[in-house]
Design a protein around this motif. Structure first.
Motif, mmCIF file in Angstrom:
data_model
loop_
_atom_site.group_PDB
_atom_site.id
_atom_site.type_symbol
_atom_site.label_atom_id
_atom_site.label_comp_id
_atom_site.label_asym_id
_atom_site.label_seq_id
_atom_site.Cartn_x
_atom_site.Cartn_y
_atom_site.Cartn_z
ATOM 1 N N UNK A 267 -9.200 -11.350 8.903
ATOM 2 C CA UNK A 267 -8.781 -11.641 7.620
ATOM 3 C C UNK A 267 -7.099 -11.886 8.051
ATOM 4 N N UNK A 268 -6.569 -12.804 7.060
ATOM 5 C CA UNK A 268 -4.948 -12.761 7.148
ATOM 6 C C UNK A 268 -4.285 -11.348 6.656
ATOM 7 N N UNK A 269 -3.425 -10.880 7.220
ATOM 8 C CA UNK A 269 -2.953 -9.820 6.613
ATOM 9 C C UNK A 269 -3.156 -8.339 7.217
ATOM 10 N N UNK A 270 -4.268 -8.593 8.080
ATOM 11 C CA UNK A 270 -4.880 -7.544 8.682
ATOM 12 C C UNK A 270 -4.417 -7.386 10.348
ATOM 13 N N UNK A 271 -4.250 -6.434 10.819
ATOM 14 C CA UNK A 271 -3.917 -5.924 12.214
ATOM 15 C C UNK A 271 -5.188 -5.046 12.772
ATOM 16 N N UNK A 272 -6.040 -5.550 13.427
ATOM 17 C CA UNK A 272 -7.404 -4.678 13.562
ATOM 18 C C UNK A 272 -7.119 -4.286 15.185
ATOM 19 N N UNK A 273 -7.464 -2.936 15.144
ATOM 20 C CA UNK A 273 -7.401 -2.334 16.618
ATOM 21 C C UNK A 273 -8.853 -1.872 16.819
ATOM 22 N N UNK A 274 -9.270 -2.196 18.109
ATOM 23 C CA UNK A 274 -10.407 -1.791 18.903
ATOM 24 C C UNK A 274 -10.257 -0.484 19.542
ATOM 25 N N UNK A 275 -10.913 0.602 19.185
ATOM 26 C CA UNK A 275 -10.614 1.766 19.893
ATOM 27 C C UNK A 275 -11.846 2.400 20.301
ATOM 28 N N UNK A 276 -12.101 3.283 21.489
ATOM 29 C CA UNK A 276 -13.184 4.163 21.702
ATOM 30 C C UNK A 276 -12.741 5.542 21.890
ATOM 31 N N UNK A 277 -13.285 6.258 20.843
ATOM 32 C CA UNK A 277 -12.540 7.683 21.019
ATOM 33 C C UNK A 277 -11.172 7.630 20.432
ATOM 34 N N UNK A 278 -10.258 8.204 21.698
ATOM 35 C CA UNK A 278 -8.832 8.146 21.174
ATOM 36 C C UNK A 278 -8.185 7.065 21.918
ATOM 37 N N UNK A 279 -8.860 6.335 22.822
ATOM 38 C CA UNK A 279 -8.363 5.331 23.483
ATOM 39 C C UNK A 279 -8.297 3.839 22.950
ATOM 40 N N UNK A 280 -7.177 3.527 22.675
ATOM 41 C CA UNK A 280 -6.876 2.057 22.140
ATOM 42 C C UNK A 280 -7.086 0.932 23.159
ATOM 43 N N UNK A 281 -7.903 0.011 22.858
ATOM 44 C CA UNK A 281 -8.195 -1.151 23.622
ATOM 45 C C UNK A 281 -7.651 -2.440 23.496
ATOM 46 N N UNK A 282 -7.510 -2.763 22.139
ATOM 47 C CA UNK A 282 -6.814 -4.207 21.963
ATOM 48 C C UNK A 282 -6.594 -4.218 20.500
ATOM 49 N N UNK A 283 -5.560 -4.935 20.163
ATOM 50 C CA UNK A 283 -5.421 -5.458 18.583
ATOM 51 C C UNK A 283 -5.441 -6.807 18.362
#
Length: 111
Positions: free
Chosen positions: A33-49
């Motif tokens: 959606x416009x106006x959203x930064x979505x971050x994929x994470x597994x546990x405490x590890x951030x993978x991608x935004x």
């Protein structure tokens, strides 16, 4: 900053351009959606935004956050309304947008 500006900002705080949200997994969702930064994470590890390009062209931008990536970005956020990414985001193709994400705001780079 003078007292009137401080008072104005306290009464009418600026809304962020981007709101931060997290999803479980190693890949952000396809639909953004416009106006959203979505971050994929597994546990405490951030993978991608991922976000839609703020210029309005509608192109999806995905940024690696994982340490193993050759080119990676760092995400800093004290809450969901103030994400900061560095370095800047510079699209080399398409609309060629170049911008920073600072405290939830899009800051355009001058050419």
């Amino acid at each position: 900053m003078n007292i009137f500006k401080r008072l104005w900002r306290r009464i009418f705080p600026r809304r962020p351009d981007l709101e931060l949200s997290f999803v479980e997994g190693d890949t952000p969702p396809e639909n953004l959606s416009p106006g959203h930064l979505v971050v994929a994470k597994e546990g405490d590890e951030l993978w991608a935004a991922a976000l839609l390009c703020p210029c309005g062209c509608g192109e999806r931008i995905e940024l690696a956050l994982i340490d193993a990536a050759n080119t990676k970005w760092h995400l800093v956020s004290k809450d969901r309304l103030s994400p900061t990414l560095h370095p800047s985001v510079w699209r080399k193709t398409g609309c060629r947008s170049h911008f920073w994400v600072r405290s939830g705001k899009i800051v355009w780079c001058a050419e």
